[in-house]
Scaffold this active site. Structure first.
Site, PDB file in Angstrom:
ATOM      1  CB  SER A 178       1.520   5.201  -5.391  1.00 42.87           C
ATOM      2  OG  SER A 178       0.763   4.722  -6.614  1.00 42.87           O
ATOM      3  CD1 TRP A 179       2.424  -1.498  -3.374  1.00 43.39           C
ATOM      4  CD2 TRP A 179       0.123  -1.782  -3.587  1.00 43.39           C
ATOM      5  NE1 TRP A 179       1.805  -2.695  -2.738  1.00 43.39           N
ATOM      6  CE2 TRP A 179       0.773  -2.765  -3.019  1.00 43.39           C
ATOM      7  CE3 TRP A 179      -1.257  -1.661  -3.967  1.00 43.39           C
ATOM      8  CZ2 TRP A 179      -0.005  -3.957  -2.574  1.00 43.39           C
ATOM      9  CZ3 TRP A 179      -1.870  -2.872  -3.454  1.00 43.39           C
ATOM     10  CH2 TRP A 179      -1.319  -3.849  -2.727  1.00 43.39           C
TER      11      TRP A 179
ATOM     12  CG  ASP B 187      -1.473  11.627  -8.436  1.00 40.90           C
ATOM     13  OD1 ASP B 187      -1.609  10.854  -9.409  1.00 40.90           O
ATOM     14  OD2 ASP B 187      -1.096  11.311  -7.206  1.00 40.90           O
TER      15      ASP B 187
ATOM     16  CG  HIS C 129       1.517   9.440  -8.873  1.00 37.14           C
ATOM     17  ND1 HIS C 129       0.505   9.021  -8.048  1.00 37.14           N
ATOM     18  CD2 HIS C 129       2.212   8.303  -8.805  1.00 37.14           C
ATOM     19  CE1 HIS C 129       0.697   7.902  -7.320  1.00 37.14           C
ATOM     20  NE2 HIS C 129       1.673   7.461  -8.037  1.00 37.14           N
TER      21      HIS C 129
ATOM     22  N   GLY D 295       4.078   0.957  -6.531  1.00 35.05           N
ATOM     23  CA  GLY D 295       4.003   0.094  -7.617  1.00 35.05           C
ATOM     24  C   GLY D 295       2.469  -0.635  -7.688  1.00 35.05           C
TER      25      GLY D 295
END
Length: 336
Positions: A118-119, A272, A300, A51
């Site tokens: 990711s986050w 990605d 991604h 996120g």
């Protein structure tokens, strides 16, 4: 066991249910959802979702051998089953790191393997740099470090590859507001009027989903969003982006020496677009002891076949040995 004999597992483990779950009040405003599955006496691993704001899902338990791992999954502040959903007050990176420490203590876990994409890779590094003695290793995917160029790429740069998706994203706003996509989306997303924040949340979430995989995927979950999850994702993501993800300029480069002795694997999709490989490459160069795996046919998403295989191989290699660095370097078909 020599490296060439490390077993290659190409897909996720079977579905499992938690053996324990609960809600943990982390301050006077926020309560986070947590769950444990797998082996209660196993090696602890914590899954950190992306996120910020995306929340966790049952599939996230399946990256780990349930006979070996004590699998901890939780929803970060304002996300998923945590309450209040979409809450931005007292919601910063430092707050999330503190929540992880409270959860670790609550569950009686001395230290744990950090698994995030990711986050989630940002949060894993933020936690590890703050509490290096509580981390036993890192498995990171789709690297995002929260720097302004990365945020600008998300808002503007991705149109280089996905012009149609970006145009739909930008044209949700009136023409006079498109010069500040982040500011004007953020203003709508925090507005109390659902006629403003719901369509903005759907547009933001559709844009991110459209750019997240090598091949197109169904976007239906974001069309109605009766559970409010698209609103939580977009609102929290915009909140963090507007505040520079609450990390200092130049982070995390100066602190990497605190964790470089720990085993690590960095998994990155070649295509990605949400988090391009340039950031993962920079992290791998600054952390040469870590295993750097480029998946040649992936974008991604953690659930693309090549990314799944790379992540499961990393958890399997950690299972085999956390002290032998060669065993933490799994063998993939593209290594041959």
């Amino acid at each position: 066991m020599p490296r060439s004999e490390t077993p290659l597992r190409s897909d996720l483990f079977p579905e499992i249910s938690p053996y324990a779950s609960g809600m943990l009040a982390v301050d006077g405003r926020h309560t986070i959802y947590w769950e444990q599955s797998g082996n209660p006496e196993g090696v602890p691993v914590v899954f950190l979702h992306g996120g910020p704001g995306a929340g966790s899902a049952p599939v996230h338990r399946r990256f780990f051998d349930p006979q070996f791992y004590r699998i901890v999954v939780f929803d970060q502040r304002g996300c998923g089953r945590s309450m209040p959903l979409g809450e931005l007050r007292d919601n910063t990176t430092a707050d999330l790191v503190a929540d992880m420490e409270k959860l670790r203590t609550h569950l009686g876990i001395p230290s744990w393997l950090l698994f995030g994409g990711s986050w989630g890779s940002t949060l894993a590094l933020a936690y590890g740099l703050s509490h290096p003695g509580r981390a036993t290793g890192f498995i990171l995917r789709g690297i995002f470090l929260g720097a302004r160029p990365e945020i600008d790429w998300f808002l503007q740069g991705m149109r280089t590859i996905f012009p149609e998706a970006w145009r739909e994203f930008a044209e949700h706003l009136p023409a006079e507001e498109r010069g500040d996509l982040l500011g004007n989306y953020y203003r709508r997303l925090i507005d109390r009027n659902p006629d403003l924040h719901r369509p903005a949340a759907r547009a933001w979430s559709r844009y991110e989903a459209a750019c997240s995989t090598l091949y197109p995927t169904v976007r239906a979950p974001f069309e109605t969003d009766h559970g409010g999850f698209a609103l939580a994702l977009s609102r929290i993501e915009a909140h963090y982006f507007a505040n520079g993800t609450f990390v200092p300029e130049g982070w995390p480069w100066a602190g990497l020496d605190r964790i470089r002795h720990l085993p690590g694997t960095i998994v990155q999709g070649r295509y990605d677009i949400v988090c391009p490989p340039v950031t993962a490459d920079a992290l791998a160069r600054a952390w040469p002891e870590a295993r750097y795996v480029i998946v040649p046919d992936a974008g991604h998403s953690a659930l693309e076949p090549g990314i799944r295989a790379a992540l499961v191989n990393a958890t399997e290699s950690y299972r085999l040995s956390t002290s032998d660095t060669e065993l933490f370097a799994p063998r993939f078909p593209w290594d041959a």
